[in-house]
Design an enzyme around this catalytic site. Structure first.
Site, PDB file in Angstrom:
ATOM      1  N   ARG A 117     -27.810  51.648  22.502  1.00  0.00           N
ATOM      2  CA  ARG A 117     -26.999  51.902  21.313  1.00  0.00           C
ATOM      3  C   ARG A 117     -27.068  50.721  20.365  1.00  0.00           C
ATOM      4  O   ARG A 117     -26.839  49.581  20.749  1.00  0.00           O
ATOM      5  CB  ARG A 117     -25.555  52.176  21.726  1.00  0.00           C
ATOM      6  CG  ARG A 117     -24.631  52.507  20.576  1.00  0.00           C
ATOM      7  CD  ARG A 117     -23.347  53.097  21.102  1.00  0.00           C
ATOM      8  NE  ARG A 117     -22.314  53.111  20.091  1.00  0.00           N
ATOM      9  CZ  ARG A 117     -21.193  53.808  20.196  1.00  0.00           C
ATOM     10  NH1 ARG A 117     -20.986  54.530  21.269  1.00  0.00           N
ATOM     11  NH2 ARG A 117     -20.276  53.781  19.257  1.00  0.00           N
TER      12      ARG A 117
ATOM     13  N   THR B 163     -25.480  50.570  13.678  1.00  0.00           N
ATOM     14  CA  THR B 163     -25.427  51.989  13.322  1.00  0.00           C
ATOM     15  C   THR B 163     -24.674  52.831  14.338  1.00  0.00           C
ATOM     16  O   THR B 163     -24.292  53.965  14.049  1.00  0.00           O
ATOM     17  CB  THR B 163     -26.849  52.559  13.186  1.00  0.00           C
ATOM     18  OG1 THR B 163     -27.491  52.537  14.479  1.00  0.00           O
ATOM     19  CG2 THR B 163     -27.660  51.738  12.204  1.00  0.00           C
TER      20      THR B 163
ATOM     21  N   ASP C 248     -18.560  52.582  34.309  1.00  0.00           N
ATOM     22  CA  ASP C 248     -19.953  52.403  33.899  1.00  0.00           C
ATOM     23  C   ASP C 248     -20.847  52.738  35.096  1.00  0.00           C
ATOM     24  O   ASP C 248     -20.929  51.976  36.056  1.00  0.00           O
ATOM     25  CB  ASP C 248     -20.184  50.968  33.432  1.00  0.00           C
ATOM     26  CG  ASP C 248     -21.563  50.773  32.839  1.00  0.00           C
ATOM     27  OD1 ASP C 248     -22.566  51.152  33.490  1.00  0.00           O
ATOM     28  OD2 ASP C 248     -21.662  50.246  31.717  1.00  0.00           O
TER      29      ASP C 248
ATOM     30  N   ASP D 152     -23.554  50.037  35.967  1.00  0.00           N
ATOM     31  CA  ASP D 152     -23.007  48.830  36.587  1.00  0.00           C
ATOM     32  C   ASP D 152     -22.573  49.092  38.021  1.00  0.00           C
ATOM     33  O   ASP D 152     -22.793  48.266  38.917  1.00  0.00           O
ATOM     34  CB  ASP D 152     -21.820  48.309  35.766  1.00  0.00           C
ATOM     35  CG  ASP D 152     -22.256  47.613  34.498  1.00  0.00           C
ATOM     36  OD1 ASP D 152     -23.393  47.105  34.452  1.00  0.00           O
ATOM     37  OD2 ASP D 152     -21.463  47.564  33.539  1.00  0.00           O
TER      38      ASP D 152
END
Length: 215
Positions: free
Chosen positions: A102, A106, A197, A200
């Site tokens: 990401r 933006t 996550d 992770d």
């Protein structure tokens, strides 16, 4: 868009273990693999099959095999936690990879790696455990679509309503197979209740609290 929530008791049992914050990475990886098997079994239910005959120790017998045109594409890095289940179920499967991250400015996914096998006319299992905003899923689908596959099936562990809606808008012809449709997203992109996550927890790395973990 066809959304399938796999509510088999075993799938929900495994999902509950993945959600549990006390599940350590080694066990998390094992459970993720087992849950992916349940999800993929549902995903391939409608794939074309071929009628064959095989020789048993006693006589010839009719049977069916899944058409050998299957390809698997995990979205890096978390999708790697789902890949082994597919390669064990289908040792002959072709494998490709899509890496997306990401952009901090933006807030859109940008590609940093792509390596796909020939997918024209083939059925593609696109693997990413979390369908959150839907940015990565739709971007990956768009990239694969350019190569002319027969079909893309998106397989994830948990989905958020926002991600499902985005997939419906961008790729209404791509079925989504998941173990749960969760409630919502946090402002920074965590699925609620979710499971944190996935990458992770899968690899035992420290959570990156400053950036959204799901896409």
């Amino acid at each position: 868009m066809e959304l399938t929530v796999v509510d088999h008791p075993l799938a929900q049992h495994l999902l509950t273990q993945l959600r549990d914050v006390s599940t350590p990475p080694p066990l998390f990886r094992t459970i993720a693999k087992r849950l992916t098997i349940a999800l993929v079994l549902e995903a391939v239910r409608g794939l074309p099959s071929i009628e064959v005959e095989v020789e048993t120790p006693l006589e010839r017998a009719p049977g069916r095999t899944i058409s050998p045109d299957l390809a698997a594409v995990p979205i890096l890095r978390a999708g790697l936690g789902m890949l082994e289940a597919v390669t064990e179920l289908f040792p002959e499967v072709s494998v490709g990879y899509i890496g997306l991250e990401r952009d901090d400015v933006t807030l859109l996914p940008t590609s940093y790696y792509e390596k796909l096998p020939p997918v024209e006319g083939r059925h593609v299992l696109l693997l990413d455990p979390m369908l959150a905003t839907g940015g990565s899923a739709t971007a990956a689908c768009s990239s694969i679509m350019k190569k002319g596959p027969a079909q893309i099936l998106f397989v994830c562990v948990v989905a958020a309503p926002q991600g499902v809606a985005r997939m419906e808008e961008a790729h209404p012809d791509v079925p989504v197979i998941t173990a749960a449709l969760d409630r919502d997203l946090t402002p920074n992109g965590y699925i609620l209740p979710g499971l944190g996550d996935f990458g992770d927890r899968l690899f035992g790395t420290e959570p990156h609290l400053g950036a959204p973990p799901n896409r």
